[in-house]
Structures are given as C-alpha cells and as structure tokens.
Design a protein around this motif. Structure first.
Motif, PDB file in Angstrom:
ATOM      1  N   HIS A 148       0.830  -1.202   0.000  1.00  0.00           N
ATOM      2  CA  HIS A 148       0.000   0.000   0.000  1.00  0.00           C
ATOM      3  C   HIS A 148       0.870   1.259   0.000  1.00  0.00           C
ATOM      4  CE1 HIS A 148      -3.289   2.705   0.711  1.00  0.00           C
ATOM      5  NE2 HIS A 148      -2.894   2.994   1.936  1.00  0.00           N
ATOM      6  N   ALA A 149       1.925   1.241   0.798  1.00  0.00           N
ATOM      7  CA  ALA A 149       2.832   2.390   0.861  1.00  0.00           C
ATOM      8  C   ALA A 149       3.515   2.631  -0.483  1.00  0.00           C
ATOM      9  CB  ALA A 149       3.874   2.171   1.948  1.00  0.00           C
ATOM     10  N   LEU A 150       3.934   1.562  -1.128  1.00  0.00           N
ATOM     11  CA  LEU A 150       4.552   1.702  -2.442  1.00  0.00           C
ATOM     12  C   LEU A 150       3.578   2.311  -3.444  1.00  0.00           C
ATOM     13  CD1 LEU A 150       6.429  -1.734  -2.644  1.00  0.00           C
ATOM     14  CD2 LEU A 150       7.477   0.535  -2.367  1.00  0.00           C
ATOM     15  N   GLY A 151       2.322   1.906  -3.360  1.00  0.00           N
ATOM     16  CA  GLY A 151       1.313   2.475  -4.238  1.00  0.00           C
ATOM     17  C   GLY A 151       1.125   3.959  -4.000  1.00  0.00           C
ATOM     18  N   LEU A 152       1.134   4.372  -2.737  1.00  0.00           N
ATOM     19  CA  LEU A 152       0.986   5.790  -2.414  1.00  0.00           C
ATOM     20  C   LEU A 152       2.158   6.609  -2.957  1.00  0.00           C
ATOM     21  CD1 LEU A 152      -0.268   5.569   1.290  1.00  0.00           C
ATOM     22  CD2 LEU A 152      -1.629   6.157  -0.729  1.00  0.00           C
ATOM     23  N   ALA A 153       3.327   6.000  -2.965  1.00  0.00           N
ATOM     24  CA  ALA A 153       4.521   6.700  -3.440  1.00  0.00           C
ATOM     25  C   ALA A 153       4.709   6.589  -4.938  1.00  0.00           C
ATOM     26  CB  ALA A 153       5.757   6.148  -2.728  1.00  0.00           C
ATOM     27  N   GLY A 154       3.941   5.717  -5.583  1.00  0.00           N
ATOM     28  CA  GLY A 154       4.149   5.472  -7.003  1.00  0.00           C
ATOM     29  C   GLY A 154       5.499   4.839  -7.258  1.00  0.00           C
ATOM     30  N   ALA A 155       5.898   3.940  -6.352  1.00  0.00           N
ATOM     31  CA  ALA A 155       7.228   3.342  -6.413  1.00  0.00           C
ATOM     32  C   ALA A 155       7.132   1.830  -6.542  1.00  0.00           C
ATOM     33  CB  ALA A 155       8.018   3.706  -5.159  1.00  0.00           C
ATOM     34  N   VAL A 156       8.244   1.212  -6.910  1.00  0.00           N
ATOM     35  CA  VAL A 156       8.313  -0.240  -6.984  1.00  0.00           C
ATOM     36  C   VAL A 156       9.245  -0.753  -5.897  1.00  0.00           C
ATOM     37  CG1 VAL A 156       7.817  -0.371  -9.451  1.00  0.00           C
ATOM     38  CG2 VAL A 156      10.184  -0.100  -8.682  1.00  0.00           C
ATOM     39  N   ALA A 157       9.044  -1.998  -5.525  1.00  0.00           N
ATOM     40  CA  ALA A 157       9.810  -2.581  -4.424  1.00  0.00           C
ATOM     41  C   ALA A 157      11.312  -2.561  -4.696  1.00  0.00           C
ATOM     42  CB  ALA A 157       9.335  -4.006  -4.164  1.00  0.00           C
ATOM     43  N   GLU A 158      11.703  -2.822  -5.932  1.00  0.00           N
ATOM     44  CA  GLU A 158      13.120  -2.929  -6.266  1.00  0.00           C
ATOM     45  C   GLU A 158      13.883  -1.630  -6.058  1.00  0.00           C
ATOM     46  OE1 GLU A 158      10.606  -3.880  -8.130  1.00  0.00           O
ATOM     47  OE2 GLU A 158      10.788  -6.076  -8.083  1.00  0.00           O
ATOM     48  N   ARG A 159      13.181  -0.514  -6.034  1.00  0.00           N
ATOM     49  CA  ARG A 159      13.833   0.788  -5.858  1.00  0.00           C
ATOM     50  C   ARG A 159      13.577   1.379  -4.471  1.00  0.00           C
ATOM     51  NH1 ARG A 159      15.448   4.004  -9.916  1.00  0.00           N
ATOM     52  NH2 ARG A 159      14.465   5.856  -9.005  1.00  0.00           N
ATOM     53  N   SER A 160      13.103   0.577  -3.550  1.00  0.00           N
ATOM     54  CA  SER A 160      12.647   1.123  -2.272  1.00  0.00           C
ATOM     55  C   SER A 160      13.324   0.446  -1.081  1.00  0.00           C
ATOM     56  CB  SER A 160      11.129   0.970  -2.162  1.00  0.00           C
ATOM     57  OG  SER A 160      10.483   1.656  -3.237  1.00  0.00           O
ATOM     58  N   VAL A 161      13.330   1.171   0.050  1.00  0.00           N
ATOM     59  CA  VAL A 161      13.941   0.698   1.287  1.00  0.00           C
ATOM     60  C   VAL A 161      12.941   0.894   2.421  1.00  0.00           C
ATOM     61  CG1 VAL A 161      15.832   0.990   2.939  1.00  0.00           C
ATOM     62  CG2 VAL A 161      16.249   1.332   0.479  1.00  0.00           C
ATOM     63  N   PHE A 162      12.833  -0.108   3.284  1.00  0.00           N
ATOM     64  CA  PHE A 162      11.950  -0.023   4.444  1.00  0.00           C
ATOM     65  C   PHE A 162      12.782  -0.083   5.710  1.00  0.00           C
ATOM     66  CE2 PHE A 162       8.860  -2.430   7.347  1.00  0.00           C
ATOM     67  CZ  PHE A 162       8.257  -1.252   7.785  1.00  0.00           C
ATOM     68  N   VAL A 163      12.566   0.871   6.607  1.00  0.00           N
ATOM     69  CA  VAL A 163      13.289   0.944   7.869  1.00  0.00           C
ATOM     70  C   VAL A 163      12.311   0.669   9.008  1.00  0.00           C
ATOM     71  CG1 VAL A 163      14.709   2.372   9.388  1.00  0.00           C
ATOM     72  CG2 VAL A 163      14.849   2.667   6.904  1.00  0.00           C
ATOM     73  N   GLY A 164      12.651  -0.285   9.869  1.00  0.00           N
ATOM     74  CA  GLY A 164      11.789  -0.623  10.994  1.00  0.00           C
ATOM     75  C   GLY A 164      12.608  -1.127  12.164  1.00  0.00           C
ATOM     76  N   ASP A 165      11.931  -1.370  13.274  1.00  0.00           N
ATOM     77  CA  ASP A 165      12.634  -1.775  14.492  1.00  0.00           C
ATOM     78  C   ASP A 165      12.206  -3.140  15.014  1.00  0.00           C
ATOM     79  OD1 ASP A 165      10.640  -1.263  17.140  1.00  0.00           O
ATOM     80  OD2 ASP A 165      10.080  -0.256  15.293  1.00  0.00           O
ATOM     81  N   SER A 166      11.226  -3.774  14.367  1.00  0.00           N
ATOM     82  CA  SER A 166      10.707  -5.042  14.886  1.00  0.00           C
ATOM     83  C   SER A 166      10.907  -6.175  13.889  1.00  0.00           C
ATOM     84  CB  SER A 166       9.216  -4.918  15.221  1.00  0.00           C
ATOM     85  OG  SER A 166       8.442  -4.864  14.041  1.00  0.00           O
ATOM     86  N   VAL A 167      10.830  -7.385  14.416  1.00  0.00           N
ATOM     87  CA  VAL A 167      10.867  -8.573  13.563  1.00  0.00           C
ATOM     88  C   VAL A 167       9.711  -8.541  12.570  1.00  0.00           C
ATOM     89  CG1 VAL A 167      10.497 -11.069  13.610  1.00  0.00           C
ATOM     90  CG2 VAL A 167      12.121 -10.020  15.204  1.00  0.00           C
ATOM     91  N   TRP A 168       8.554  -8.053  13.021  1.00  0.00           N
ATOM     92  CA  TRP A 168       7.371  -7.996  12.152  1.00  0.00           C
ATOM     93  C   TRP A 168       7.602  -7.046  10.982  1.00  0.00           C
ATOM     94  CZ3 TRP A 168       5.521 -11.969  14.387  1.00  0.00           C
ATOM     95  CH2 TRP A 168       5.581 -12.101  15.775  1.00  0.00           C
ATOM     96  N   ASP A 169       8.309  -5.936  11.229  1.00  0.00           N
ATOM     97  CA  ASP A 169       8.654  -5.000  10.158  1.00  0.00           C
ATOM     98  C   ASP A 169       9.514  -5.692   9.110  1.00  0.00           C
ATOM     99  OD1 ASP A 169       7.384  -2.780  11.349  1.00  0.00           O
ATOM    100  OD2 ASP A 169       9.161  -2.287  12.526  1.00  0.00           O
ATOM    101  N   MET A 170      10.551  -6.362   9.573  1.00  0.00           N
ATOM    102  CA  MET A 170      11.494  -6.986   8.651  1.00  0.00           C
ATOM    103  C   MET A 170      10.816  -8.091   7.827  1.00  0.00           C
ATOM    104  SD  MET A 170      14.194  -5.179   9.161  1.00  0.00           S
ATOM    105  CE  MET A 170      13.008  -3.854   9.448  1.00  0.00           C
ATOM    106  N   LYS A 171       9.959  -8.865   8.479  1.00  0.00           N
ATOM    107  CA  LYS A 171       9.254  -9.923   7.750  1.00  0.00           C
ATOM    108  C   LYS A 171       8.332  -9.335   6.693  1.00  0.00           C
ATOM    109  CE  LYS A 171       9.347 -13.580  11.259  1.00  0.00           C
ATOM    110  NZ  LYS A 171       8.533 -14.471  12.120  1.00  0.00           N
ATOM    111  N   ALA A 172       7.646  -8.253   7.033  1.00  0.00           N
ATOM    112  CA  ALA A 172       6.752  -7.620   6.069  1.00  0.00           C
ATOM    113  C   ALA A 172       7.531  -7.061   4.888  1.00  0.00           C
ATOM    114  CB  ALA A 172       5.952  -6.504   6.744  1.00  0.00           C
ATOM    115  N   GLY A 173       8.648  -6.404   5.171  1.00  0.00           N
ATOM    116  CA  GLY A 173       9.454  -5.843   4.105  1.00  0.00           C
ATOM    117  C   GLY A 173      10.043  -6.904   3.200  1.00  0.00           C
TER     118      GLY A 173
END
Length: 222
Positions: A148-173
């Motif tokens: 959903h976030a990628l859609g809002l940004a008009g971006a693709v996964a291959e060009r994007s970076v996700f920063v988080g602090d939890s195991v759940w964040d990393m698994k989602a990314g």
C-alpha cells in the motif's frame, strides 16, 4: 518509477515502544491476564487484534478484544503530548526527501494517535504520505502495508527501502520484496532483526543518517 523510503513509526522514529508495553501490560492485568512485559515487548509492531491473539492465543474469548484495545488506547493517550522523537528522526527524513526519495510512514496507528506521532516527529514537510494498517486487510508481518505504501509513493519494491525496528517490520518488508534496514531503538536484538530480513542494522535514526552514504539508501537502484 519513484523510489520510496518507507518508515515504521513506533520504535523507529518515535521512542514509544516501551510506553506501548506498559499500556498493554496494564490493560491486560486489568482484564485478569498475567502476561510478562518481555513477551509484550516482542509483540509490539503487530496490529492490536493480532497482538492480543499472539499473547493470549487463538482459543481466547475474542469478545473481550475490543475492551482490551480500548483500555490500551486510553492509557496510551495519556502520553500523546509527551511522545519523544528519536534522535535524528526529523533530520533523516528531510535528508532523504532532499535526495529525491518519496518518504512514506507505514504504521498501524491512526486518528489522534497518528496525529500525536507525526507531531512528535515534526517533519511533515518531508513526508509524502502515510500508509495505515486501517487501509489494508492484513497488517505486518503481512506485506500488505508495504504494498500500500509503495502504491501511495508510485514506487516499486526494487527501488525502495523499508526501515523498521521489529521482527514484524522486517518480515513484512522481506515478503514485499523491498530492501530492509533495522534499528535497535525499539529494543529488539540485532541478530533477531537480521534473521527476519534486515540487510543492515543501526542504533537509531541518527546512526543511519551518519552512515547514509554507505547505507541501503546509497545502493544503486535499477
């Protein structure tokens, strides 16, 4: 396509994870559930209903879930005017925005809670959009919030970076196919973040900002 810098909020940009732990612990105890703070801490990052299921089990009486969530929300609201921004969070978002990244917050918070968090971050001028768990069917660790976030940004996964602090964040990314960077500011050990998908791990936003030229944000994006 645009490149997106995606950020979790609690524990990543705002120093709020242990406040959530305390509020969930109090809400659970008020309802007669004796759950260790350590276990609650490990569950932070999940949407409220998933957190309750993770801690109390799928065979619990789900009729009490709404009351538990409401109790947590009421307790946590008492901190809204005092939420502390993590060191360097605002400067990091502005630096990435200046470099042409579309900055999108990816959070399970909404409404007045989200307002309080963005006020604490104090970098609205650098934020392109916010992807809330309310906007998708499944929250982290499902990849839906990242998509959903990628859609809002008009971006693709291959060009994007996700920063988080939890195991759940990393698994989602990882499931969404974005590059993941972990922060220790939420209290989760480095090895756990790496095992869940973090390519690099930093102490906090300021540490990532200091290393920006050598971070995943500096890697060539095709």
């Amino acid at each position: 396509m645009n490149r997106a810098a995606l950020f979790d909020v609690d524990g990543t940009l705002v120093d709020s994870n242990h406040l959530h732990v305390t509020c969930w612990w109090q809400a659970l105890r008020q309802a007669g559930h004796d759950v260790a703070m350590h276990d609650i801490h490990r569950a932070i990052g999940l949407p409220g209903s998933d957190l309750i299921a993770h801690l109390l089990g799928e065979d619990r009486d789900t009729g009490h879930d709404d009351a538990l969530s409401a109790a947590h929300d009421t307790l946590y609201a008492g901190y809204f005017e005092r939420l502390p921004r993590l060191r360097g969070a605002d400067r990091l978002l502005r630096a990435l925005h200046a470099q042409g990244w579309r900055v999108v917050l990816v959070t399970s918070a909404g409404g007045v809670e989200l307002d309080a968090l963005t006020k604490a971050i104090d970098a609205d001028d650098a934020i392109t959009a916010t992807a809330s768990a309310d906007d998708v069917e499944a929250g982290k660790p499902a990849p839906d919030p990242i998509h959903h976030a990628l859609g809002l940004a008009g971006a693709v996964a291959e060009r994007s970076v996700f920063v988080g602090d939890s195991v759940w964040d990393m698994k989602a990314g990882r499931r969404a196919g974005v590059t993941c960077a972990g922060l220790l500011s939420g209290g989760i050990p480095k090895l756990d973040l790496e095992s869940a998908g973090a390519g690099r791990v930093y102490r906090d936003p300021a540490h990532l900002l200091d290393d920006l030229e050598h971070s995943p944000f500096a890697a060539p994006r095709t």
